[in-house]
Structures are given as C-alpha cells and as structure tokens.
Design a protein around this motif. Structure first.
Motif: not given
Length: 85
Positions: A38-41, A44-54
């Motif tokens: 049930g995630l939203d857009s 997705a942005l926050e997750l993208g940033l977290a993936v980039k950082k980690k």
C-alpha cells in the motif's frame, strides 16, 4: 539474496516509519504499491533516497523501468544486485 531481501524489508520499514509492520510481514514477491503493502508515490521517493544512501544505487524516477524495479522487494533486490555487480 535472502539477506538482501531482509535488508530491504528493514529499510522499507525504517525509511517509511512503518511501525506496525515486521520484516516477516512483507512478502518478497508481493506488490509494494496498491493492493500489496500500500505504498504511494511519496513513499517511492523516500525509498529511492534510502536505497541510494545505503547501496549507492541511483534509481532514476524518469526511467520507464523504475515502476518495475519497485514492483516488489524481490525486483528491487535484483535491481540493486545487478547495479552492484
């Protein structure tokens, strides 16, 4: 690969402050958006940033494949592994 799946599940929970959800509650093949987690857009942005950082993997929001990469934990893990290879 299972370890990466679990790391990503923990990252999703932590990055998006999903306090009611445990790693075990997230199915690696279930959709992250819509009827799945049930995630939203914004998520997705926050997750993208977290993936980039980690993982130091950049996910281009304008890439036509991005929706596919974010479809599930399994897809995201495959994408990260392919970018790190």
């Amino acid at each position: 690969m299972q370890q990466l799946h679990n790391e990503l599940k923990r990252l999703i929970i932590d990055a998006l402050n999903l306090e009611d959800i445990q790693v075990e509650d997230i199915d690696s093949d279930a959709p992250l958006f819509g009827d799945g987690l049930g995630l939203d857009s914004i998520d997705a942005l926050e997750l993208g940033l977290a993936v980039k950082k980690k993982y130091h993997v950049v996910i281009d929001a304008d890439d036509t494949q991005t929706r596919e990469h974010f479809a599930s934990v399994a897809n995201l893990a495959n994408y990260i592994a392919s970018q790190q290879a």
